[in-house]
Enzyme design. Structure first.
Site, PDB file in Angstrom:
ATOM      1  N   TYR A 151       0.769  -1.235  -0.106  1.00  0.00           N
ATOM      2  CA  TYR A 151       0.081   0.023   0.001  1.00  0.00           C
ATOM      3  C   TYR A 151       0.788   1.206  -0.176  1.00  0.00           C
ATOM      4  CZ  TYR A 151      -3.897   3.148   1.724  1.00  0.00           C
ATOM      5  OH  TYR A 151      -4.643   4.076   1.794  1.00  0.00           O
ATOM      6  N   GLU A 153       3.965   1.823  -0.632  1.00  0.00           N
ATOM      7  CA  GLU A 153       4.952   2.172  -1.914  1.00  0.00           C
ATOM      8  C   GLU A 153       4.192   2.194  -3.127  1.00  0.00           C
ATOM      9  OE1 GLU A 153       7.763   2.807  -1.519  1.00  0.00           O
ATOM     10  OE2 GLU A 153       9.075   1.698  -0.071  1.00  0.00           O
ATOM     11  N   GLY A 154       3.057   1.581  -3.237  1.00  0.00           N
ATOM     12  CA  GLY A 154       2.285   1.551  -4.097  1.00  0.00           C
ATOM     13  C   GLY A 154       1.839   3.024  -4.341  1.00  0.00           C
ATOM     14  N   ARG A 192     -10.684  -1.433  10.489  1.00  0.00           N
ATOM     15  CA  ARG A 192     -10.019  -0.076  11.217  1.00  0.00           C
ATOM     16  C   ARG A 192     -10.421   0.331  12.348  1.00  0.00           C
ATOM     17  NH1 ARG A 192     -10.012   3.320   5.528  1.00  0.00           N
ATOM     18  NH2 ARG A 192     -11.558   2.248   4.743  1.00  0.00           N
ATOM     19  N   GLN A 215       0.149   4.581  20.787  1.00  0.00           N
ATOM     20  CA  GLN A 215       0.138   5.127  19.328  1.00  0.00           C
ATOM     21  C   GLN A 215      -0.799   6.205  19.216  1.00  0.00           C
ATOM     22  OE1 GLN A 215      -0.888   2.055  20.008  1.00  0.00           O
ATOM     23  NE2 GLN A 215      -1.973   1.107  18.292  1.00  0.00           N
ATOM     24  N   GLN A 282       3.025   7.444  15.602  1.00  0.00           N
ATOM     25  CA  GLN A 282       2.181   8.782  15.669  1.00  0.00           C
ATOM     26  C   GLN A 282       1.939   9.287  14.275  1.00  0.00           C
ATOM     27  OE1 GLN A 282       4.939  11.709  17.863  1.00  0.00           O
ATOM     28  NE2 GLN A 282       6.361  10.984  16.325  1.00  0.00           N
ATOM     29  N   ARG A 283       0.846  10.029  14.251  1.00  0.00           N
ATOM     30  CA  ARG A 283       0.547  10.631  12.937  1.00  0.00           C
ATOM     31  C   ARG A 283      -0.299  11.749  13.165  1.00  0.00           C
ATOM     32  NH1 ARG A 283      -2.212   6.516   9.696  1.00  0.00           N
ATOM     33  NH2 ARG A 283      -0.329   5.548   9.045  1.00  0.00           N
TER      34      ARG A 283
HETATM   35  P1  NAD Z   1     -12.722   1.739   0.288  1.00  0.00           P
HETATM   36  O1  NAD Z   1     -11.861   0.503   0.241  1.00  0.00           O
HETATM   37  O2  NAD Z   1     -13.872   1.832   1.182  1.00  0.00           O
HETATM   38  O3  NAD Z   1     -12.921   2.355  -1.180  1.00  0.00           O
HETATM   39  C1  NAD Z   1     -12.050   1.753  -2.200  1.00  0.00           C
HETATM   40  C2  NAD Z   1     -12.931   1.482  -3.538  1.00  0.00           C
HETATM   41  O4  NAD Z   1     -11.912   1.151  -4.696  1.00  0.00           O
HETATM   42  C3  NAD Z   1     -13.813   0.315  -3.212  1.00  0.00           C
HETATM   43  O5  NAD Z   1     -14.979   0.569  -3.638  1.00  0.00           O
HETATM   44  C4  NAD Z   1     -13.243  -0.749  -3.987  1.00  0.00           C
HETATM   45  O6  NAD Z   1     -14.390  -1.712  -4.424  1.00  0.00           O
HETATM   46  C5  NAD Z   1     -12.715   0.189  -5.236  1.00  0.00           C
HETATM   47  N1  NAD Z   1     -11.634  -0.671  -5.844  1.00  0.00           N
HETATM   48  C6  NAD Z   1     -10.706  -1.070  -5.488  1.00  0.00           C
HETATM   49  N2  NAD Z   1      -9.674  -1.705  -6.264  1.00  0.00           N
HETATM   50  C7  NAD Z   1     -10.388  -1.120  -7.288  1.00  0.00           C
HETATM   51  C8  NAD Z   1     -10.054  -1.605  -8.789  1.00  0.00           C
HETATM   52  N3  NAD Z   1      -8.974  -2.281  -9.274  1.00  0.00           N
HETATM   53  N4  NAD Z   1     -10.697  -0.947  -9.865  1.00  0.00           N
HETATM   54  C9  NAD Z   1     -11.880  -0.362  -9.405  1.00  0.00           C
HETATM   55  N5  NAD Z   1     -12.300  -0.191  -8.333  1.00  0.00           N
HETATM   56  C10 NAD Z   1     -11.572  -0.517  -7.236  1.00  0.00           C
HETATM   57  O7  NAD Z   1     -11.732   2.674   0.926  1.00  0.00           O
HETATM   58  P2  NAD Z   1     -11.857   4.326   1.327  1.00  0.00           P
HETATM   59  O8  NAD Z   1     -11.554   4.602   2.871  1.00  0.00           O
HETATM   60  O9  NAD Z   1     -12.992   4.870   0.741  1.00  0.00           O
HETATM   61  O10 NAD Z   1     -10.445   4.783   0.582  1.00  0.00           O
HETATM   62  C11 NAD Z   1     -10.695   5.504  -1.016  1.00  0.00           C
HETATM   63  C12 NAD Z   1      -9.423   6.039  -1.306  1.00  0.00           C
HETATM   64  O11 NAD Z   1      -8.913   7.164  -0.297  1.00  0.00           O
HETATM   65  C13 NAD Z   1      -8.205   5.027  -1.419  1.00  0.00           C
HETATM   66  O12 NAD Z   1      -7.719   5.333  -2.469  1.00  0.00           O
HETATM   67  C14 NAD Z   1      -7.543   5.100  -0.059  1.00  0.00           C
HETATM   68  O13 NAD Z   1      -6.172   4.656  -0.453  1.00  0.00           O
HETATM   69  C15 NAD Z   1      -7.514   6.572   0.146  1.00  0.00           C
HETATM   70  N6  NAD Z   1      -7.473   6.904   1.517  1.00  0.00           N
HETATM   71  C16 NAD Z   1      -8.292   6.682   2.474  1.00  0.00           C
HETATM   72  C17 NAD Z   1      -8.182   6.995   3.900  1.00  0.00           C
HETATM   73  C18 NAD Z   1      -8.983   6.514   4.941  1.00  0.00           C
HETATM   74  O14 NAD Z   1      -8.712   6.883   6.074  1.00  0.00           O
HETATM   75  N7  NAD Z   1     -10.430   6.153   4.507  1.00  0.00           N
HETATM   76  C19 NAD Z   1      -6.705   7.555   4.098  1.00  0.00           C
HETATM   77  C20 NAD Z   1      -5.813   7.737   3.262  1.00  0.00           C
HETATM   78  C21 NAD Z   1      -6.096   7.482   1.945  1.00  0.00           C
HETATM   79  N1  UDP Z   2      -6.060  -0.594  16.086  1.00  0.00           N
HETATM   80  C1  UDP Z   2      -6.014  -0.936  17.250  1.00  0.00           C
HETATM   81  N2  UDP Z   2      -7.309  -1.786  17.507  1.00  0.00           N
HETATM   82  C2  UDP Z   2      -8.019  -2.254  16.293  1.00  0.00           C
HETATM   83  C3  UDP Z   2      -7.876  -1.690  15.193  1.00  0.00           C
HETATM   84  C4  UDP Z   2      -6.608  -0.892  15.044  1.00  0.00           C
HETATM   85  O1  UDP Z   2      -5.575  -0.676  18.311  1.00  0.00           O
HETATM   86  O2  UDP Z   2      -8.928  -2.918  16.569  1.00  0.00           O
HETATM   87  C5  UDP Z   2      -4.775   0.460  15.884  1.00  0.00           C
HETATM   88  C6  UDP Z   2      -3.745  -0.014  14.943  1.00  0.00           C
HETATM   89  O3  UDP Z   2      -2.944  -0.714  15.403  1.00  0.00           O
HETATM   90  C7  UDP Z   2      -3.173   1.521  14.608  1.00  0.00           C
HETATM   91  C8  UDP Z   2      -4.447   2.549  14.775  1.00  0.00           C
HETATM   92  O4  UDP Z   2      -5.345   1.659  15.517  1.00  0.00           O
HETATM   93  O5  UDP Z   2      -2.319   1.694  15.585  1.00  0.00           O
HETATM   94  C9  UDP Z   2      -5.162   2.838  13.596  1.00  0.00           C
HETATM   95  O6  UDP Z   2      -5.387   1.590  12.839  1.00  0.00           O
HETATM   96  P1  UDP Z   2      -6.254   1.697  11.587  1.00  0.00           P
HETATM   97  O7  UDP Z   2      -6.000   0.372  10.877  1.00  0.00           O
HETATM   98  O8  UDP Z   2      -7.523   2.199  11.663  1.00  0.00           O
HETATM   99  O9  UDP Z   2      -5.388   2.693  10.558  1.00  0.00           O
HETATM  100  P2  UDP Z   2      -3.839   3.029  10.173  1.00  0.00           P
HETATM  101  O10 UDP Z   2      -3.161   1.990  10.803  1.00  0.00           O
HETATM  102  O11 UDP Z   2      -3.670   2.778   8.791  1.00  0.00           O
HETATM  103  O12 UDP Z   2      -3.861   4.226  10.536  1.00  0.00           O
END
Ligand code: NAD
Ligand code: UDP
Ligand code: UDP
Length: 318
Positions: A151, A153-154, A192, A215, A282-283
């Site tokens: 994720y 690096e992609g 999440r 964290q 941390q973030r």
């Molecule tokens: P999500 O998984 O709910 O939505 C992603 C959508 O993309 C899904 O509907 C899935 O079916 C579709 N999808 C996946 N691979 C596909 C493909 N090859 N072709 C067409 N559709 C495809 O996730 P989200 O939380 O809504 O995230 C949306 C975007 O925002 C993502 O790119 C994610 O990396 C980015 N993002 C989200 C968060 C967050 O906290 N939610 C944080 C950082 C970045």
């Molecule tokens: N986390 C947790 N319990 C859970 C799910 C996640 O303590 O049931 C922690 C996880 O280890 C991370 C933070 O919550 O430190 C946020 O995780 P999430 O998967 O929501 O997002 P990301 O790690 O991608 O920021």
């Protein structure tokens, strides 16, 4: 110029049936745009867009963006990519493919039809950051071979592609670095932290804290994020980003658990599980750039956003 003789602007949202994408679709339709939602439904759901299926300005196409796509639109929001650690680690090779090959296809499309394209990048490009809070100038601290790398690096490679298409082909690009976002329509099984804690609390199950819960994360309500994405897309061509979009108010994971317990009145216990590898400690976003360039900042406090999210999951579980 609009791509359709009769309509307003026509906007492509890839990943539009997902959590963030479906809220973006709602807002674009509200503002009068025509929306083409392209999604392969890997983590998204038709239920997220079901309320629009008969809308005259809405169109859904089931398609994987790793394959070429030939359509005519006026702007592209590229959100397609699984976003939760459980989902993106389920098929890590496909995760990298959607960020790299999928982005190339969407960039090729934007190049052919000369339209602006926005990339949903992520705070994960900062990895486990040594700079706090994170500014856009920070290059990050990312493990290239770990479980999260597909994720992280992609998404980093996608940013590279966006900037090379901008430099090489003068493409109008917009790169948003999105920090943890939550709200209704999060997938209940995406693992999440916000959805997990709320569902566990509503069921009276133990709350699973990974590590000791010290964290931190900064949680942005989805409506605020969508507002930022739209402002970025509509900003002048000179504004490419990358630009942080997130809520700068930081909480420890233990604090989040305590707030969720208090708000739901649950009797759940907090139990500790091992911390997953490469889990950032941390973030918190520095959003000075978004404030300055987009006049954007989040308005919805964590408790207010959680209230709406708890109510969504309560209905879903009922
Ligand atoms: P999500 O998984 O709910 O939505 C992603 C959508 O993309 C899904 O509907 C899935 O079916 C579709 N999808 C996946 N691979 C596909 C493909 N090859 N072709 C067409 N559709 C495809 O996730 P989200 O939380 O809504 O995230 C949306 C975007 O925002 C993502 O790119 C994610 O990396 C980015 N993002 C989200 C968060 C967050 O906290 N939610 C944080 C950082 C970045
Ligand atoms: N986390 C947790 N319990 C859970 C799910 C996640 O303590 O049931 C922690 C996880 O280890 C991370 C933070 O919550 O430190 C946020 O995780 P999430 O998967 O929501 O997002 P990301 O790690 O991608 O920021
Ligand atoms: N592409 C697409 N839709 C289009 C135009 C291009 O899906 O409308 C894809 C195309 O299949 C190609 C990719 O985008 O693989 C990159 O296109 P670009 O023109 O940048 O590169 P080239 O075709 O020269 O390799």
């Amino acid at each position: 110029m609009s791509r359709s003789y009769f309509s307003n602007r026509r906007v492509l949202v890839t990943g539009g049936a997902g959590f963030v994408g479906s809220h973006l679709v709602d807002r674009l339709l509200e503002s009068g745009d025509e929306v083409l939602c392209v999604d392969n439904l890997f983590t998204g759901a038709k239920a997220n867009i079901a309320h629009h299926l008969n809308h005259p300005r809405f169109e859904f196409m089931r398609h994987d963006i790793c394959f070429p796509l030939f359509v005519e639109v006026d702007a592209i929001y590229n959100l397609a990519c699984p976003a939760s650690p459980i989902h993106y680690q389920h098929d890590p090779v496909q995760t990298t493919k959607v960020s790299v090959i999928g982005s190339i296809n969407m960039l090729g499309l934007a190049k052919r039809i000369h339209v602006p394209i926005l990339q949903a990048s992520t705070s994960e490009v900062y990895g486990d950051p040594h700079q706090h809070p994170q500014t856009e100038a920070y290059w990050g601290n990312v493990n290239p071979i770990g479980l999260r790398s597909c994720y992280d690096e992609g998404k980093r490679c996608a940013e590279t592609l966006f900037f090379d298409y901008h430099r090489q082909h003068s493409l109008n690009i917009k790169v948003a670095r999105i920090f943890n976002t939550y709200g209704p329509r999060m997938h209940p099984a995406d693992g999440r932290v916000v959805s997990n804690f709320i569902i566990q609390a509503l069921r009276g199950d133990d709350i699973t804290i990974y590590g000791d819960g010290s964290q931190t994360r900064s949680f942005c309500y989805v409506d605020d994020l969508v507002d930022g994405l739209i402002r970025l897309m509509n900003s002048p061509a000179g504004i490419t980003g990358p630009i942080n979009l997130g809520n700068p108010v930081e909480f420890t994971i233990r604090q989040l658990a305590e707030i969720v317990i208090e708000m739901t009145g649950a009797r759940s216990k907090l139990i500790e599980h091992p911390l997953p590898s490469d889990d950032p400690m941390q973030r918190r976003p520095d959003i000075s750039l978004a404030r300055d360039k987009l006049d954007w900042q989040p308005h919805i406090a964590l408790r207010d956003g959680l209230e709406k999210t708890v109510s969504y999951f309560r209905n879903l579980l009922d």
